[in-house]
Design a protein around this motif. Structure first.
Motif, PDB file in Angstrom:
ATOM      1  N   SER A 299     -37.406  70.062 -19.681  1.00 19.27           N
ATOM      2  CA  SER A 299     -38.398  69.037 -20.008  1.00 19.27           C
ATOM      3  C   SER A 299     -39.464  69.516 -20.973  1.00 19.27           C
ATOM      4  N   GLY A 300     -39.544  70.822 -21.173  1.00 19.07           N
ATOM      5  CA  GLY A 300     -40.564  71.350 -22.061  1.00 19.07           C
ATOM      6  C   GLY A 300     -41.875  71.652 -21.364  1.00 19.07           C
ATOM      7  N   LEU A 301     -41.921  71.400 -20.054  1.00 20.11           N
ATOM      8  CA  LEU A 301     -43.140  71.660 -19.286  1.00 20.11           C
ATOM      9  C   LEU A 301     -42.745  72.228 -17.931  1.00 20.11           C
ATOM     10  N   MET A 302     -43.173  73.472 -17.670  1.00 22.01           N
ATOM     11  CA  MET A 302     -42.799  74.138 -16.432  1.00 22.01           C
ATOM     12  C   MET A 302     -44.038  74.741 -15.777  1.00 22.01           C
ATOM     13  N   ILE A 303     -44.121  74.633 -14.459  1.00 20.91           N
ATOM     14  CA  ILE A 303     -45.220  75.241 -13.715  1.00 20.91           C
ATOM     15  C   ILE A 303     -44.659  76.238 -12.707  1.00 20.91           C
TER      16      ILE A 303
END
Length: 333
Positions: A256-260
């Motif tokens: 998704s291009g966004l990781m936490i």
């Protein structure tokens, strides 16, 4: 019509997403919500500024202020509120799949046609940037004639398990990619074979593979697994590969291009369906609902998704479920 006065029937997790988006659209007025649970209906109405709340879909359908209704109930409960809304002259958008069987789908389509109201089914991927761009590239002839499409749509089992009461992963999730394949190819399915694995005592199998033979010769495969571990980094592990005679297109929604990474582990967050930015939902769901509202305002039939296209996708996945149950190829000719 300057604004569309909207009501929403069904206030589960996804129904609230509808309400949240509609409450922020500039050309929409969120007028009423409906849930079987009075406290839930009141709570959601107050949270998002709806003037009214109901506990019966017949009552919200008859509200003279309302122009359009979104039906976000469980699949077996789609038919009655859609028909009630249509009979009351309301335009309707219903979540996918259109229904759990073709008889219900046909009755819904007939009711909306009979009452001359606009009707759309929420096949959300048609409004997602990557899938919509791929459609444009295909129409431009960039990859030639499509030969093969592979799709993957896998999710954590703990999230999926409650939904197995209402259908298999083929009906509830592979229908996304099935619809997209039909859309990209502009073709019909001649035959289908599917197989599945029942891992637990859930009402439906959790692991499914579906294979399509299209009339024009292309082949399609849908991998749909509702059994990923809870700590998997994917919210949705979704990909599609479209192979043509002159090239290929690759869609990757898993990354998704966004990781936490925090105390709960590593997770790739949704940035395509309904991410929140500056306090508002953006993404494909917003595009879908905004498009339908504009169609109502302009008194134009929705063209990006038609009821008959939604019916065709349902027919195909129902045949796939039959193939899996019988362990044999099912013809749709």
């Amino acid at each position: 019509m300057k604004t569309v006065k909207f009501g929403v029937v069904g206030l589960g997790w996804f129904g609230e997403k509808y309400v949240q988006v509609l409450s922020k659209l500039p050309h929409v007025e969120l007028t009423a919500v409906c849930s079987r649970r009075p406290q839930r209906a009141k709570e959601v109405a107050q949270r998002y500024g709806a003037k009214k709340y109901y506990t019966n879909w017949n009552d919200i359908a008859k509200d003279p202020e309302i122009d359009a209704i979104g039906v976000v109930t469980h699949v077996p409960d789609h038919k009655d509120p859609v028909i009630a809304a249509a009979e009351a002259g309301k335009h309707v958008i219903v979540e996918k799949p259109i229904a759990g069987n073709l008889k219900d789908a046909d009755e819904m389509i007939a009711a909306t046609r009979r009452n001359n109201v606009h009707f759309m089914v929420g096949h959300i991927l048609r409004f997602e940037t990557r899938y919509a761009q791929a459609k444009q590239l295909i129409q431009e002839g960039r990859i030639g004639k499509i030969l093969s499409i592979y799709a993957r749509r896998n999710i954590p089992g703990a999230f999926a398990r409650p939904h197995l009461r209402y259908g298999s992963p083929i009906l509830l999730d592979a229908i996304h990619d099935t619809d997209i394949m039909l859309w990209y190819l502009g073709d019909s399915v001649d035959s289908v074979y599917a197989t599945w694995i029942q891992v637990t005592d859930a009402p439906n199998p959790e692991i499914t593979w579906t294979m399509y033979n299209f009339s024009g010769g292309a082949k399609g495969v849908c991998e749909t697994v509702w059994f990923l571990r809870t700590n998997t980094p994917f919210s949705i592990d979704a990909k599609m590969e479209i192979i043509g005679t002159e090239g290929a297109i690759y869609i990757n929604c898993a990354d998704s291009g966004l990781m936490i990474n925090d105390e709960n582990g590593t997770k790739k967050l949704d940035t395509m369906h309904w991410p929140v930015m500056h306090g508002e939902i953006v993404g494909a769901l917003k595009e879908e609902l905004s498009y339908f509202a504009r169609c109502v305002m302009k008194d134009e039939e929705p063209k990006i998704v038609t009821p008959m296209e939604a019916r065709r996708a349902l027919e195909v996945v129902l045949a796939a479920e039959e193939a899996a149950r019988k362990n044999q190829i099912v013809s749709l000719k």
